[in-house]
Motif scaffolding. Structure first.
Motif, PDB file in Angstrom:
ATOM      1  N   ARG A 127       8.287  -2.153   7.522  1.00  0.00           N
ATOM      2  CA  ARG A 127       6.882  -2.545   7.467  1.00  0.00           C
ATOM      3  C   ARG A 127       6.170  -1.944   6.253  1.00  0.00           C
ATOM      4  O   ARG A 127       5.082  -2.365   5.891  1.00  0.00           O
ATOM      5  CB  ARG A 127       6.171  -2.105   8.757  1.00  0.00           C
ATOM      6  N   MET A 128       6.792  -0.974   5.620  1.00  0.00           N
ATOM      7  CA  MET A 128       6.211  -0.331   4.446  1.00  0.00           C
ATOM      8  C   MET A 128       6.468  -1.126   3.168  1.00  0.00           C
ATOM      9  O   MET A 128       5.833  -0.910   2.144  1.00  0.00           O
ATOM     10  CB  MET A 128       6.802   1.079   4.306  1.00  0.00           C
ATOM     11  N   ASN A 129       7.367  -2.084   3.237  1.00  0.00           N
ATOM     12  CA  ASN A 129       7.846  -2.773   2.038  1.00  0.00           C
ATOM     13  C   ASN A 129       6.720  -3.437   1.245  1.00  0.00           C
ATOM     14  O   ASN A 129       6.763  -3.482   0.012  1.00  0.00           O
ATOM     15  CB  ASN A 129       8.905  -3.812   2.427  1.00  0.00           C
ATOM     16  N   ASN A 130       5.715  -3.972   1.918  1.00  0.00           N
ATOM     17  CA  ASN A 130       4.620  -4.647   1.233  1.00  0.00           C
ATOM     18  C   ASN A 130       3.488  -3.702   0.829  1.00  0.00           C
ATOM     19  O   ASN A 130       2.512  -4.129   0.213  1.00  0.00           O
ATOM     20  CB  ASN A 130       4.052  -5.764   2.120  1.00  0.00           C
ATOM     21  N   LEU A 131       3.614  -2.425   1.181  1.00  0.00           N
ATOM     22  CA  LEU A 131       2.551  -1.464   0.901  1.00  0.00           C
ATOM     23  C   LEU A 131       2.810  -0.651  -0.359  1.00  0.00           C
ATOM     24  O   LEU A 131       1.875  -0.063  -0.910  1.00  0.00           O
ATOM     25  CB  LEU A 131       2.380  -0.512   2.100  1.00  0.00           C
ATOM     26  N   VAL A 132       4.056  -0.594  -0.804  1.00  0.00           N
ATOM     27  CA  VAL A 132       4.428   0.197  -1.982  1.00  0.00           C
ATOM     28  C   VAL A 132       5.387  -0.628  -2.837  1.00  0.00           C
ATOM     29  O   VAL A 132       5.904  -1.662  -2.404  1.00  0.00           O
ATOM     30  CB  VAL A 132       5.086   1.539  -1.583  1.00  0.00           C
ATOM     31  N   SER A 133       5.653  -0.165  -4.045  1.00  0.00           N
ATOM     32  CA  SER A 133       6.592  -0.864  -4.922  1.00  0.00           C
ATOM     33  C   SER A 133       8.011  -0.750  -4.377  1.00  0.00           C
ATOM     34  O   SER A 133       8.321   0.137  -3.574  1.00  0.00           O
ATOM     35  CB  SER A 133       6.545  -0.261  -6.326  1.00  0.00           C
ATOM     36  N   ASN A 134       8.880  -1.659  -4.834  1.00  0.00           N
ATOM     37  CA  ASN A 134      10.281  -1.613  -4.403  1.00  0.00           C
ATOM     38  C   ASN A 134      10.939  -0.291  -4.767  1.00  0.00           C
ATOM     39  O   ASN A 134      11.745   0.250  -4.010  1.00  0.00           O
ATOM     40  CB  ASN A 134      11.054  -2.763  -5.035  1.00  0.00           C
ATOM     41  N   GLN A 135      10.602   0.247  -5.930  1.00  0.00           N
ATOM     42  CA  GLN A 135      11.193   1.513  -6.368  1.00  0.00           C
ATOM     43  C   GLN A 135      10.812   2.640  -5.417  1.00  0.00           C
ATOM     44  O   GLN A 135      11.664   3.441  -5.015  1.00  0.00           O
ATOM     45  CB  GLN A 135      10.744   1.843  -7.789  1.00  0.00           C
ATOM     46  N   ILE A 136       9.538   2.710  -5.075  1.00  0.00           N
ATOM     47  CA  ILE A 136       9.079   3.755  -4.156  1.00  0.00           C
ATOM     48  C   ILE A 136       9.682   3.552  -2.770  1.00  0.00           C
ATOM     49  O   ILE A 136      10.101   4.504  -2.110  1.00  0.00           O
ATOM     50  CB  ILE A 136       7.542   3.778  -4.098  1.00  0.00           C
ATOM     51  N   PHE A 137       9.734   2.300  -2.316  1.00  0.00           N
ATOM     52  CA  PHE A 137      10.295   1.991  -1.006  1.00  0.00           C
ATOM     53  C   PHE A 137      11.742   2.475  -0.904  1.00  0.00           C
ATOM     54  O   PHE A 137      12.125   3.154   0.054  1.00  0.00           O
ATOM     55  CB  PHE A 137      10.218   0.484  -0.759  1.00  0.00           C
ATOM     56  N   LEU A 194       5.192   8.676  -1.416  1.00  0.00           N
ATOM     57  CA  LEU A 194       4.397   7.470  -1.185  1.00  0.00           C
ATOM     58  C   LEU A 194       2.998   7.560  -1.782  1.00  0.00           C
ATOM     59  O   LEU A 194       2.267   6.568  -1.770  1.00  0.00           O
ATOM     60  CB  LEU A 194       4.285   7.196   0.320  1.00  0.00           C
ATOM     61  N   SER A 195       2.640   8.722  -2.313  1.00  0.00           N
ATOM     62  CA  SER A 195       1.259   8.935  -2.727  1.00  0.00           C
ATOM     63  C   SER A 195       1.077   9.310  -4.192  1.00  0.00           C
ATOM     64  O   SER A 195      -0.044   9.309  -4.690  1.00  0.00           O
ATOM     65  CB  SER A 195       0.631  10.034  -1.846  1.00  0.00           C
ATOM     66  N   THR A 196       2.164   9.674  -4.888  1.00  0.00           N
ATOM     67  CA  THR A 196       2.055  10.027  -6.301  1.00  0.00           C
ATOM     68  C   THR A 196       3.412   9.869  -6.978  1.00  0.00           C
ATOM     69  O   THR A 196       4.449   9.973  -6.311  1.00  0.00           O
ATOM     70  CB  THR A 196       1.562  11.466  -6.490  1.00  0.00           C
TER      71      THR A 196
END
Length: 205
Positions: A127-137, A194-196
């Motif tokens: 569910r996090m996939n659309n909230l952050v970039s693919n790299q961060i995910f 996820l934040s920086t």
């Protein structure tokens, strides 16, 4: 810690967990067994929010970095499923019982509940996939997996009896780093990732 803020975050995480469980709500018995250990003292579905600080740790880490925290809710839910699954399997390995919800359940059913919780953790993470970039995910997913494998290594050493019965302080700290401490570090690390993108924050020494 502000109690009002604590309650707001607890409610938000509770809703996230329920949203993940919602597609399976027709199987009321299994979902009930899954909810039960999530509601024990210190877990996010527990009745006393004042004692439920640990599940909210990634939210507070994220907020301390950039002022936002809602984007970490799927991960916070994932780690609750993973931690609870670890408790289920730990009790099976030690032949104990989680006090809430498992009285009278066979080992095979409890094992299935633990396995389902691991799968729910990855459903939460997706569910996090659309909230952050693919790299961060993918970075966060790798971190989650690595820390919990580290915890499994520590548990394996304990089960095999390869640990000395006389711990000195250094050995004790080393073992804790592989088990319960690794789970806390995981929550903090991913909350930061996820934040920086500052490596000084996201790459612990």
């Amino acid at each position: 810690m502000d109690r009002g803020d604590l309650v707001i975050k607890s409610i938000a995480l509770n809703k996230e967990l329920e949203a993940i469980l919602a597609p399976y709500s027709n199987d009321t018995e299994l979902v009930s067994h899954i909810r039960a250990p999530l509601a024990v003292e210190g877990r996010v579905l527990g009745t006393s929010s004042d004692n439920n600080h640990w599940p909210l740790l990634p939210l507070y880490v994220a907020q301390s970095i950039n002022g936002e925290w809602t984007h970490t809710l799927p991960f916070a839910a994932a780690i609750q499923f993973m931690l609870t699954a670890a408790d289920v399997f730990d009790d099976l390995e030690d032949d104990d019982h989680i006090p809430t919800g498992f009285t009278g359940l066979s080992k095979s059913i409890r094992m299935n509940i633990g396995s389902t919780m691991i799968l729910l953790a990855y459903a939460a993470f997706a569910r996090m996939n659309n909230l952050v970039s693919n790299q961060i995910f993918h970075s966060a997913l790798e971190i989650l997996t690595r820390y919990f494998i580290q915890s499994s290594i520590g548990q394996h050493q304990d089960l095999c009896g390869s640990l000395s019965s006389c711990f000195d302080e250094t050995a004790y700290i080393s073992h804790i780093q592989k088990t319960s401490a690794s789970q806390i570090q995981c929550a903090c690390h991913i909350g930061a990732v996820l934040s920086t993108n500052d490596p000084g924050v996201t790459c612990p020494q």
